[in-house]
Scaffold this active site. Sequence first.
Site, PDB file in Angstrom:
ATOM      1  N   TYR A 168      -1.318  -4.484 -11.973  1.00 19.57           N
ATOM      2  CA  TYR A 168      -2.012  -4.823 -10.724  1.00 19.57           C
ATOM      3  C   TYR A 168      -1.399  -4.064  -9.540  1.00 19.57           C
ATOM      4  O   TYR A 168      -2.116  -3.477  -8.709  1.00 19.57           O
ATOM      5  CB  TYR A 168      -1.918  -6.336 -10.513  1.00 19.57           C
ATOM      6  CG  TYR A 168      -2.675  -6.865  -9.325  1.00 19.57           C
ATOM      7  CD1 TYR A 168      -4.056  -7.018  -9.363  1.00 19.57           C
ATOM      8  CD2 TYR A 168      -1.997  -7.228  -8.149  1.00 19.57           C
ATOM      9  CE1 TYR A 168      -4.745  -7.522  -8.265  1.00 19.57           C
ATOM     10  CE2 TYR A 168      -2.672  -7.732  -7.056  1.00 19.57           C
ATOM     11  CZ  TYR A 168      -4.046  -7.877  -7.118  1.00 19.57           C
ATOM     12  OH  TYR A 168      -4.726  -8.383  -6.034  1.00 19.57           O
TER      13      TYR A 168
ATOM     14  N   LYS B 201      -3.159  -1.289  -7.079  1.00 12.95           N
ATOM     15  CA  LYS B 201      -3.284  -1.477  -5.628  1.00 12.95           C
ATOM     16  C   LYS B 201      -2.548  -0.381  -4.850  1.00 12.95           C
ATOM     17  O   LYS B 201      -2.983   0.018  -3.762  1.00 12.95           O
ATOM     18  CB  LYS B 201      -2.787  -2.874  -5.232  1.00 12.95           C
ATOM     19  CG  LYS B 201      -3.651  -4.012  -5.814  1.00 12.95           C
ATOM     20  CD  LYS B 201      -5.107  -3.886  -5.380  1.00 12.95           C
ATOM     21  CE  LYS B 201      -5.963  -5.051  -5.839  1.00 12.95           C
ATOM     22  NZ  LYS B 201      -7.363  -4.916  -5.393  1.00 12.95           N
TER      23      LYS B 201
HETATM   24  P1  NDP Z   1     -11.801 -13.518  -7.378  1.00  9.62           P
HETATM   25  O1  NDP Z   1     -11.270 -13.512  -8.768  1.00  9.62           O
HETATM   26  O2  NDP Z   1     -12.003 -14.825  -6.702  1.00  9.62           O
HETATM   27  O3  NDP Z   1     -13.175 -12.691  -7.327  1.00  9.62           O
HETATM   28  C1  NDP Z   1     -13.233 -11.412  -7.885  1.00  9.62           C
HETATM   29  C2  NDP Z   1     -14.650 -10.903  -7.807  1.00  9.62           C
HETATM   30  O4  NDP Z   1     -14.695  -9.610  -8.437  1.00  9.62           O
HETATM   31  C3  NDP Z   1     -15.654 -11.767  -8.523  1.00  9.62           C
HETATM   32  O5  NDP Z   1     -16.850 -11.833  -7.786  1.00  9.62           O
HETATM   33  C4  NDP Z   1     -15.893 -11.029  -9.831  1.00  9.62           C
HETATM   34  O6  NDP Z   1     -17.190 -11.332 -10.322  1.00  9.62           O
HETATM   35  C5  NDP Z   1     -15.771  -9.580  -9.373  1.00  9.62           C
HETATM   36  N1  NDP Z   1     -15.450  -8.650 -10.441  1.00  9.62           N
HETATM   37  C6  NDP Z   1     -14.390  -8.672 -11.282  1.00  9.62           C
HETATM   38  N2  NDP Z   1     -14.466  -7.647 -12.155  1.00  9.62           N
HETATM   39  C7  NDP Z   1     -15.605  -6.965 -11.850  1.00  9.62           C
HETATM   40  C8  NDP Z   1     -16.240  -5.810 -12.382  1.00  9.62           C
HETATM   41  N3  NDP Z   1     -15.721  -5.138 -13.430  1.00  9.62           N
HETATM   42  N4  NDP Z   1     -17.395  -5.393 -11.828  1.00  9.62           N
HETATM   43  C9  NDP Z   1     -17.941  -6.050 -10.787  1.00  9.62           C
HETATM   44  N5  NDP Z   1     -17.390  -7.148 -10.233  1.00  9.62           N
HETATM   45  C10 NDP Z   1     -16.240  -7.593 -10.765  1.00  9.62           C
HETATM   46  O7  NDP Z   1     -10.818 -12.577  -6.532  1.00  9.62           O
HETATM   47  P2  NDP Z   1     -10.350 -12.651  -4.983  1.00  9.62           P
HETATM   48  O8  NDP Z   1     -11.497 -13.007  -4.124  1.00  9.62           O
HETATM   49  O9  NDP Z   1      -9.113 -13.456  -4.905  1.00  9.62           O
HETATM   50  O10 NDP Z   1      -9.917 -11.138  -4.738  1.00  9.62           O
HETATM   51  C11 NDP Z   1     -10.796 -10.172  -4.201  1.00  9.62           C
HETATM   52  C12 NDP Z   1     -10.029  -8.869  -3.996  1.00  9.62           C
HETATM   53  O11 NDP Z   1      -8.922  -9.096  -3.139  1.00  9.62           O
HETATM   54  C13 NDP Z   1      -9.450  -8.287  -5.285  1.00  9.62           C
HETATM   55  O12 NDP Z   1      -9.522  -6.877  -5.256  1.00  9.62           O
HETATM   56  C14 NDP Z   1      -8.009  -8.736  -5.247  1.00  9.62           C
HETATM   57  O13 NDP Z   1      -7.168  -7.890  -5.999  1.00  9.62           O
HETATM   58  C15 NDP Z   1      -7.731  -8.652  -3.760  1.00  9.62           C
HETATM   59  N6  NDP Z   1      -6.604  -9.483  -3.341  1.00  9.62           N
HETATM   60  C16 NDP Z   1      -6.658 -10.849  -3.474  1.00  9.62           C
HETATM   61  C17 NDP Z   1      -5.552 -11.608  -3.086  1.00  9.62           C
HETATM   62  C18 NDP Z   1      -5.540 -13.107  -3.192  1.00  9.62           C
HETATM   63  O14 NDP Z   1      -4.492 -13.692  -2.848  1.00  9.62           O
HETATM   64  N7  NDP Z   1      -6.603 -13.769  -3.609  1.00  9.62           N
HETATM   65  C19 NDP Z   1      -4.330 -10.976  -2.560  1.00  9.62           C
HETATM   66  C20 NDP Z   1      -4.411  -9.546  -2.475  1.00  9.62           C
HETATM   67  C21 NDP Z   1      -5.514  -8.834  -2.840  1.00  9.62           C
HETATM   68  P3  NDP Z   1     -17.610 -11.296 -11.864  1.00  9.62           P
HETATM   69  O15 NDP Z   1     -16.454 -11.819 -12.656  1.00  9.62           O
HETATM   70  O16 NDP Z   1     -18.835 -12.138 -11.890  1.00  9.62           O
HETATM   71  O17 NDP Z   1     -17.920  -9.851 -12.157  1.00  9.62           O
END
Ligand code: NDP
Length: 259
Positions: free
Chosen positions: A167, A171
């Site tokens: 991860y 990033k």
């Molecule tokens: P969630 O797990 O809540 O949501 C992730 C989203 O990404 C879902 O809608 C999922 O939908 C989608 N997704 C995952 N894989 C794919 C794919 N191959 N194609 C299309 N869509 C995809 O994550 P967060 O909201 O917590 O995180 C969002 C972003 O922020 C990420 O990039 C994460 O790394 C980053 N981030 C989050 C942090 C946190 O503390 N939450 C901290 C730092 C960064 P589905 O599975 O239906 O495809």
Amino acid sequence: MNSILPSSNALTTRTLEGKVALVTGSARGIGKITAETLAHHGAQVCVVSRNEQACVTVAEEIERSGGKAAPFSCDVSDSASVERAIETVLQKFGAVHILVNNAGITRDTLLVRMKDDDWNAVIQTNLSGAFYCSRSVAKAMMKQREGRIINLASIVGIIGNAGQANYAASKAGIIGLTKSMAKELASRGIAVNAVAPGFIETEMTDKLPEKVKAELLGQIPAGAFGTPQDVANVILFLASPLARYITGQVLNVDGGMVM
Ligand code: NDP
């Protein structure tokens, strides 16, 4: 750099009127709140994730509250799927002005236990996914001579984290991708920036054990975890005319965790 939007010094519900925004991973979490926030400020939002029904539900919710949104199912880790989805979006809306590369996954484990699949899945989704979407959308943005690309990095991509080599590498890669694209695209009126959240309360972080969460909380000067809205507000700013002279930057949204 050319301004992509008329200059303005206030954010209103019309700030992004006439703009098409594509937010990957907007079926839940940070992406969903970002889609809602951009729609609330006037953008037509493309709601994208692998789960078609979840995208339909989010798009319907946005439409019910007076915004404009359309669902598009797409797996960002598959370049053909990305090309198809973006072609469909361009046919429907004619343009993409704002791309938010938000889709992301974790597969946490210690380095020596990390399977090839754990490594590849995370790099392919988080880093290659952002590359595929940016490459595809940049072609259209270059013709328009305007665009904003906002990538979701993480403070882990800056400071590293035990148990998250895959991860953190994805990033850190996002940060390099952001700066390279910013240099390449600035003269075409396209700004590229990254947002690096700290600990934000979503399904992704719900999985962590309570003990780990308590330890993390102790490292946050602001004394609280962030919300998806805290991140969405910064994405809105970077997508808005207020950020017209910002490109190639990484903005931490972390309550002071990394400074
Ligand atoms: P969630 O797990 O809540 O949501 C992730 C989203 O990404 C879902 O809608 C999922 O939908 C989608 N997704 C995952 N894989 C794919 C794919 N191959 N194609 C299309 N869509 C995809 O994550 P967060 O909201 O917590 O995180 C969002 C972003 O922020 C990420 O990039 C994460 O790394 C980053 N981030 C989050 C942090 C946190 O503390 N939450 C901290 C730092 C960064 P589905 O599975 O239906 O495809």
